[in-house]
Scaffold this motif. Sequence first.
Motif, PDB file in Angstrom:
ATOM      1  N   ILE A  79      47.067  38.789  67.756  1.00 29.12           N
ATOM      2  CA  ILE A  79      46.022  38.278  68.645  1.00 29.12           C
ATOM      3  C   ILE A  79      45.432  36.976  68.140  1.00 29.12           C
ATOM      4  CG2 ILE A  79      44.064  39.467  67.549  1.00 29.12           C
ATOM      5  CD1 ILE A  79      43.097  40.163  70.416  1.00 29.12           C
ATOM      6  N   GLU A  80      45.648  36.656  66.851  1.00 29.29           N
ATOM      7  CA  GLU A  80      45.077  35.464  66.230  1.00 29.29           C
ATOM      8  C   GLU A  80      45.998  34.254  66.420  1.00 29.29           C
ATOM      9  OE1 GLU A  80      42.499  34.250  64.019  1.00 29.29           O
ATOM     10  OE2 GLU A  80      41.375  35.799  65.097  1.00 29.29           O
ATOM     11  N   PRO A  81      45.538  33.189  67.062  1.00 34.36           N
ATOM     12  CA  PRO A  81      46.392  32.010  67.265  1.00 34.36           C
ATOM     13  C   PRO A  81      46.933  31.422  65.966  1.00 34.36           C
ATOM     14  CG  PRO A  81      44.452  31.877  68.681  1.00 34.36           C
ATOM     15  CD  PRO A  81      44.235  33.043  67.762  1.00 34.36           C
ATOM     16  N   ALA A  82      46.099  31.358  64.918  1.00 35.94           N
ATOM     17  CA  ALA A  82      46.569  30.801  63.641  1.00 35.94           C
ATOM     18  C   ALA A  82      47.687  31.651  63.056  1.00 35.94           C
ATOM     19  CB  ALA A  82      45.411  30.689  62.651  1.00 35.94           C
ATOM     20  N   ALA A  89      53.369  32.818  61.902  1.00 35.81           N
ATOM     21  CA  ALA A  89      54.446  33.800  62.050  1.00 35.81           C
ATOM     22  C   ALA A  89      55.671  33.186  62.717  1.00 35.81           C
ATOM     23  CB  ALA A  89      53.950  35.002  62.854  1.00 35.81           C
ATOM     24  N   ARG A  90      55.468  32.280  63.640  1.00 38.11           N
ATOM     25  CA  ARG A  90      56.620  31.665  64.309  1.00 38.11           C
ATOM     26  C   ARG A  90      57.512  30.934  63.316  1.00 38.11           C
ATOM     27  NH1 ARG A  90      53.298  30.146  69.806  1.00 38.11           N
ATOM     28  NH2 ARG A  90      53.896  32.045  70.925  1.00 38.11           N
ATOM     29  N   ARG A  91      56.920  30.345  62.296  1.00 35.93           N
ATOM     30  CA  ARG A  91      57.726  29.679  61.276  1.00 35.93           C
ATOM     31  C   ARG A  91      58.539  30.694  60.476  1.00 35.93           C
ATOM     32  NH1 ARG A  91      52.950  27.182  58.343  1.00 35.93           N
ATOM     33  NH2 ARG A  91      54.477  26.644  56.730  1.00 35.93           N
ATOM     34  N   ASN A  92      57.912  31.806  60.115  1.00 32.91           N
ATOM     35  CA  ASN A  92      58.594  32.798  59.277  1.00 32.91           C
ATOM     36  C   ASN A  92      59.596  33.640  60.060  1.00 32.91           C
ATOM     37  OD1 ASN A  92      57.250  32.246  56.743  1.00 32.91           O
ATOM     38  ND2 ASN A  92      55.418  33.176  57.620  1.00 32.91           N
ATOM     39  N   GLU A 145      51.668  35.826  71.437  1.00 33.47           N
ATOM     40  CA  GLU A 145      50.227  35.858  71.187  1.00 33.47           C
ATOM     41  C   GLU A 145      49.539  36.769  72.189  1.00 33.47           C
ATOM     42  OE1 GLU A 145      46.354  32.874  71.353  1.00 33.47           O
ATOM     43  OE2 GLU A 145      48.333  32.038  70.856  1.00 33.47           O
ATOM     44  N   GLY A 146      48.781  37.739  71.676  1.00 30.32           N
ATOM     45  CA  GLY A 146      48.052  38.642  72.549  1.00 30.32           C
ATOM     46  C   GLY A 146      47.685  39.927  71.837  1.00 30.32           C
ATOM     47  N   ASP A 147      47.052  40.823  72.575  1.00 32.62           N
ATOM     48  CA  ASP A 147      46.517  42.061  72.015  1.00 32.62           C
ATOM     49  C   ASP A 147      47.569  43.171  72.016  1.00 32.62           C
ATOM     50  OD1 ASP A 147      44.632  43.874  71.015  1.00 32.62           O
ATOM     51  OD2 ASP A 147      43.995  44.455  73.034  1.00 32.62           O
ATOM     52  N   LEU A 148      48.013  43.555  70.832  1.00 33.37           N
ATOM     53  CA  LEU A 148      48.950  44.653  70.635  1.00 33.37           C
ATOM     54  C   LEU A 148      50.175  44.512  71.548  1.00 33.37           C
ATOM     55  CD1 LEU A 148      46.460  47.633  70.098  1.00 33.37           C
ATOM     56  CD2 LEU A 148      47.545  46.158  68.394  1.00 33.37           C
ATOM     57  N   PHE A 149      50.429  45.502  72.427  1.00 31.73           N
ATOM     58  CA  PHE A 149      51.644  45.505  73.245  1.00 31.73           C
ATOM     59  C   PHE A 149      51.583  44.535  74.428  1.00 31.73           C
ATOM     60  CE2 PHE A 149      51.374  49.721  71.321  1.00 31.73           C
ATOM     61  CZ  PHE A 149      52.661  49.918  70.820  1.00 31.73           C
ATOM     62  N   ALA A 150      50.362  44.099  74.794  1.00 33.73           N
ATOM     63  CA  ALA A 150      50.174  43.347  76.042  1.00 33.73           C
ATOM     64  C   ALA A 150      51.104  42.141  76.195  1.00 33.73           C
ATOM     65  CB  ALA A 150      48.713  42.916  76.177  1.00 33.73           C
ATOM     66  N   PRO A 151      51.329  41.324  75.162  1.00 31.20           N
ATOM     67  CA  PRO A 151      52.157  40.128  75.370  1.00 31.20           C
ATOM     68  C   PRO A 151      53.660  40.365  75.268  1.00 31.20           C
ATOM     69  CG  PRO A 151      51.361  40.147  73.125  1.00 31.20           C
ATOM     70  CD  PRO A 151      50.744  41.347  73.804  1.00 31.20           C
ATOM     71  N   LEU A 152      54.085  41.565  74.889  1.00 30.68           N
ATOM     72  CA  LEU A 152      55.508  41.818  74.697  1.00 30.68           C
ATOM     73  C   LEU A 152      56.253  41.851  76.035  1.00 30.68           C
ATOM     74  CD1 LEU A 152      55.449  44.656  71.999  1.00 30.68           C
ATOM     75  CD2 LEU A 152      55.916  42.218  71.641  1.00 30.68           C
ATOM     76  N   PRO A 153      57.510  41.462  76.059  1.00 27.80           N
ATOM     77  CA  PRO A 153      58.294  41.560  77.295  1.00 27.80           C
ATOM     78  C   PRO A 153      58.361  43.001  77.786  1.00 27.80           C
ATOM     79  CG  PRO A 153      59.441  40.234  75.642  1.00 27.80           C
ATOM     80  CD  PRO A 153      58.286  40.867  74.944  1.00 27.80           C
ATOM     81  N   ALA A 154      58.137  43.195  79.079  1.00 28.51           N
ATOM     82  CA  ALA A 154      58.150  44.546  79.651  1.00 28.51           C
ATOM     83  C   ALA A 154      59.505  45.221  79.458  1.00 28.51           C
ATOM     84  CB  ALA A 154      57.799  44.479  81.136  1.00 28.51           C
TER      85      ALA A 154
END
Length: 303
Positions: free
Chosen positions: A159-162, A167-170, A180-189
């Motif tokens: 959920i944290e933009p920073a 994480a995208r780099r790693n 980016e988002g809260d728990l499962f919410a941003p994951l592809p359905a």
Amino acid sequence: MSTHRSTPQASHRPSPSCYPYPVGSCAGFPPRLSRPDVITRLRAAGCVFAEDEAELLLATARTPAALAAMVDRRVGGLPLEHVLGWAEFAGLRVAVDPGVFVPRRRTEFLVGRAVALGRRAARPASGRTVVVDLCCGSGAVGAALGTALERVELYAADIEPAAVRCARRNVAAVGGAVYEGDLFAPLPAALRGRIDILVANVPYVPSEEVGLLPAEAREHEPLVALDGGADGLDVLRRVTAEASRWLAPGGHLLVEAGERQAERAVEAMVRGGLLPRVAVSDELCATVVIGTRPGDGPGDDEY
């Protein structure tokens, strides 16, 4: 989440021949801090592992000015990993940006359990093990799993933009994607019912105990990565309530918790329709609660 700092690994201590610039001073540059100077300053600031930290700072700094600035930041209370820009985790050098949760050594136990289960997962026709790292922070856990497991379809979220930027780099280094988002919410359905290994290194410090954490955690890591609510299990309960809808049959959810929280974490797993068990490492002072969605996948009785 755990607040213990790992001791810098002896295998990464540099020899004097590795120092990137000579002892002494040059025209236009400040005098170079010697190893004893650095150790003395770190000890005075309360750094328990001053000698090990000094070696890492000396090996990382490219100039005398950079070394002086790094020592100043560390003496000022910034976590060593934020000063260096990286942390050693599960055999990897993981980028850790300022303001991002620092991966703890005890979480390597969670990684080990996840790797063991991932290697036994019943793979779909694609032949790939689907792995998701929730509350990913720097992406250290996802990166470690993507490195250790063969043919992985890897996703992570925070959920944290920073944290997401870091994480995208790693995670990108091992072919994963970060959302980016809260728990499962941003994951592809499309991931619903497909996840073989779901790791969630959730915050689990009770709210009233956050103020007791070391200053470098309280002041330099995001509160959302530390505060787990009244009893420390608010986020864990949210994860377990949804996990069974995302896991594949026989898929596993792994979460870290405090030793005294294990019983309530197990209860949350049961309410979420998962078959729970607890794994403990005395060496790392780590407790991992594992929940398995009933189905045709491999069991975890050997672990």
